[in-house]
Design a protein around this motif. Structure first.
Motif, PDB file in Angstrom:
ATOM      1  N   THR A 120     -65.833 -36.916 -25.359  1.00 16.85           N
ATOM      2  CA  THR A 120     -65.872 -38.359 -25.150  1.00 16.85           C
ATOM      3  C   THR A 120     -67.262 -38.808 -24.724  1.00 16.85           C
ATOM      4  O   THR A 120     -67.964 -38.106 -23.996  1.00 16.85           O
ATOM      5  CB  THR A 120     -64.842 -38.795 -24.093  1.00 16.85           C
ATOM      6  N   ARG A 121     -67.671 -39.977 -25.206  1.00 17.55           N
ATOM      7  CA  ARG A 121     -68.942 -40.562 -24.787  1.00 17.55           C
ATOM      8  C   ARG A 121     -68.729 -41.646 -23.738  1.00 17.55           C
ATOM      9  O   ARG A 121     -69.688 -42.225 -23.234  1.00 17.55           O
ATOM     10  CB  ARG A 121     -69.673 -41.138 -26.005  1.00 17.55           C
ATOM     11  N   THR A 122     -67.476 -41.930 -23.435  1.00 16.67           N
ATOM     12  CA  THR A 122     -67.153 -42.899 -22.395  1.00 16.67           C
ATOM     13  C   THR A 122     -67.230 -42.217 -21.034  1.00 16.67           C
ATOM     14  O   THR A 122     -66.703 -41.108 -20.865  1.00 16.67           O
ATOM     15  CB  THR A 122     -65.733 -43.458 -22.607  1.00 16.67           C
ATOM     16  N   TRP A 173     -62.551 -43.514 -17.702  1.00 16.81           N
ATOM     17  CA  TRP A 173     -61.294 -42.860 -18.089  1.00 16.81           C
ATOM     18  C   TRP A 173     -60.317 -42.828 -16.906  1.00 16.81           C
ATOM     19  O   TRP A 173     -59.125 -43.128 -17.064  1.00 16.81           O
ATOM     20  CB  TRP A 173     -61.566 -41.438 -18.562  1.00 16.81           C
ATOM     21  N   LEU A 174     -60.826 -42.472 -15.747  1.00 18.28           N
ATOM     22  CA  LEU A 174     -59.956 -42.382 -14.574  1.00 18.28           C
ATOM     23  C   LEU A 174     -59.422 -43.759 -14.172  1.00 18.28           C
ATOM     24  O   LEU A 174     -58.272 -43.886 -13.750  1.00 18.28           O
ATOM     25  CB  LEU A 174     -60.702 -41.735 -13.411  1.00 18.28           C
ATOM     26  N   TYR A 175     -60.254 -44.783 -14.317  1.00 19.06           N
ATOM     27  CA  TYR A 175     -59.773 -46.127 -13.996  1.00 19.06           C
ATOM     28  C   TYR A 175     -58.709 -46.564 -14.996  1.00 19.06           C
ATOM     29  O   TYR A 175     -57.729 -47.221 -14.630  1.00 19.06           O
ATOM     30  CB  TYR A 175     -60.938 -47.114 -13.989  1.00 19.06           C
ATOM     31  N   ALA A 176     -58.886 -46.186 -16.273  1.00 21.06           N
ATOM     32  CA  ALA A 176     -57.863 -46.486 -17.275  1.00 21.06           C
ATOM     33  C   ALA A 176     -56.549 -45.788 -16.923  1.00 21.06           C
ATOM     34  O   ALA A 176     -55.461 -46.392 -17.035  1.00 21.06           O
ATOM     35  CB  ALA A 176     -58.345 -46.054 -18.661  1.00 21.06           C
ATOM     36  N   ALA A 214     -54.749 -52.984 -24.475  1.00 19.66           N
ATOM     37  CA  ALA A 214     -56.132 -52.685 -24.843  1.00 19.66           C
ATOM     38  C   ALA A 214     -57.072 -53.848 -24.570  1.00 19.66           C
ATOM     39  O   ALA A 214     -58.232 -53.640 -24.193  1.00 19.66           O
ATOM     40  CB  ALA A 214     -56.194 -52.285 -26.319  1.00 19.66           C
ATOM     41  N   VAL A 215     -56.593 -55.073 -24.733  1.00 16.75           N
ATOM     42  CA  VAL A 215     -57.433 -56.244 -24.478  1.00 16.75           C
ATOM     43  C   VAL A 215     -57.829 -56.309 -23.007  1.00 16.75           C
ATOM     44  O   VAL A 215     -58.999 -56.517 -22.649  1.00 16.75           O
ATOM     45  CB  VAL A 215     -56.701 -57.541 -24.900  1.00 16.75           C
ATOM     46  N   THR A 217     -62.570 -48.983 -28.561  1.00 21.98           N
ATOM     47  CA  THR A 217     -62.649 -47.875 -27.607  1.00 21.98           C
ATOM     48  C   THR A 217     -61.477 -47.896 -26.644  1.00 21.98           C
ATOM     49  O   THR A 217     -60.875 -46.856 -26.354  1.00 21.98           O
ATOM     50  CB  THR A 217     -63.968 -47.949 -26.821  1.00 21.98           C
ATOM     51  N   ALA A 218     -61.126 -49.078 -26.135  1.00 18.33           N
ATOM     52  CA  ALA A 218     -60.005 -49.199 -25.203  1.00 18.33           C
ATOM     53  C   ALA A 218     -58.699 -48.774 -25.863  1.00 18.33           C
ATOM     54  O   ALA A 218     -57.885 -48.061 -25.256  1.00 18.33           O
ATOM     55  CB  ALA A 218     -59.904 -50.631 -24.692  1.00 18.33           C
ATOM     56  N   PHE A 219     -58.490 -49.191 -27.111  1.00 17.32           N
ATOM     57  CA  PHE A 219     -57.267 -48.811 -27.823  1.00 17.32           C
ATOM     58  C   PHE A 219     -57.200 -47.299 -28.011  1.00 17.32           C
ATOM     59  O   PHE A 219     -56.150 -46.683 -27.824  1.00 17.32           O
ATOM     60  CB  PHE A 219     -57.216 -49.520 -29.178  1.00 17.32           C
ATOM     61  N   ALA A 220     -58.350 -46.686 -28.388  1.00 15.96           N
ATOM     62  CA  ALA A 220     -58.374 -45.234 -28.590  1.00 15.96           C
ATOM     63  C   ALA A 220     -58.112 -44.491 -27.286  1.00 15.96           C
ATOM     64  O   ALA A 220     -57.401 -43.474 -27.273  1.00 15.96           O
ATOM     65  CB  ALA A 220     -59.723 -44.818 -29.180  1.00 15.96           C
ATOM     66  N   MET A 221     -58.649 -44.980 -26.174  1.00 15.05           N
ATOM     67  CA  MET A 221     -58.410 -44.344 -24.875  1.00 15.05           C
ATOM     68  C   MET A 221     -56.932 -44.396 -24.514  1.00 15.05           C
ATOM     69  O   MET A 221     -56.338 -43.380 -24.111  1.00 15.05           O
ATOM     70  CB  MET A 221     -59.248 -45.030 -23.794  1.00 15.05           C
TER      71      MET A 221
END
Length: 266
Positions: free
Chosen positions: A56-58, A63-66, A79-80, A92-96
């Motif tokens: 991941t490049r994020t 990631w942990l906050y998501a 995702a929005v 990116t949000a949708f993929a996460m």
């Protein structure tokens, strides 16, 4: 701190080489994420290797906050909203979120119901439909099931989309009930009862209805028109949070463990 948190989640008893199982390693700190080189076989690995976070490049903090947002009781995130909160693109949000739900679904698919089990047919339909969609779309049959322990306390919930071949005249066929039992119910279960229609579910399995209503409300309020393609993964996410609450587990801590492929406590 985020990397240390992932390390503890993946190796709670200390480092273990995924290749040979050796417990001693050298740390390579010249990269963005540290690498651990096994002192026996020289295999290099990182806390994210082989997990949903691999390559991941994020930033790991995002990631942990998501995961934290996904684990919030009776809330979740779309995702929005996630894209706005962590300053990433919608794609990116949708993929996460998709990867997080895949980890949850893999765990949910492997988990079996035990104790005293009730399972009943409950219909699901999108709330926000156009007039044309309302005339063309039929409710999707969902099996809502609940296991209780010897004291009668709820222990585990499971919600599964029913395959089209297991439904006839809005009734759950016996072949579908047998397949559900073989796939999702533990062999040592004390008892299993089925309600093969939504009417019988409302009459004889009333303990299932609050979970169905809560899932229905959450799915429609959060995602506003969810289609059939990803419905099962969203049901798994809802059930995951419910089961963590029933068992007294931290949904956030458990989700971190799932994200790195670690097992959860019973």
């Amino acid at each position: 701190d985020c990397v240390n948190l992932l390390f503890q989640a993946r190796w709670p008893n200390g480092f273990s080489c995924p290749c040979c199982g050796h417990t001693q390693a050298c740390t390579v700190t010249t990269r963005r994420l540290p690498l651990y080189e096994c002192r026996r076989c020289a295999r290099q690995t990182s806390p994210t290797a082989g997990t949903i976070l691999e390559k991941t490049r994020t930033p790991i903090a995002k990631w942990l906050y998501a995961m934290y947002l996904v684990s919030l009781p009776d809330h979740g995130v779309n995702a929005v909203e996630l894209a706005a909160r962590i300053s990433v693109t919608y794609k990116t949000a949708f993929a996460m979120l998709r990867k997080i739900r895949l980890a949850i679904s893999a765990f949910a698919d492997a988990e079996r119901l035990s104790g005293h089990v009730q399972a009943g047919l409950t219909p699901f339909q999108r709330l926000y439909l156009t007039a044309r969609e309302l005339s063309e779309e039929h409710p999707r049959p969902v099996v809502t099931s609940l296991s209780v322990d010897e004291r009668g306390q709820p222990h585990q919930v499971k919600m599964v989309l029913l395959p089209p071949g297991h439904l006839e005249h809005r009734c759950w066929l016996p072949i579908g009930q047998r397949e559900f039992k073989d796939r999702f119910v533990s062999p040592d279960t004390a008892s299993v009862s089925f309600a093969f229609s939504s009417l019988l579910t409302h009459r004889h399995c009333k303990s299932l209805i609050p979970y169905h209503k809560a899932a229905y409300r959450w799915l429609n309020d959060t995602f506003r028109g969810l289609g059939i393609r990803y419905l099962q993964s969203y049901l798994d996410e809802f059930v995951y949070r419910v089961n963590c609450r029933l068992r007294g587990h931290s949904a956030f801590d458990s989700l971190i463990r799932l994200s790195v492929g670690a097992s959860l406590p019973a």
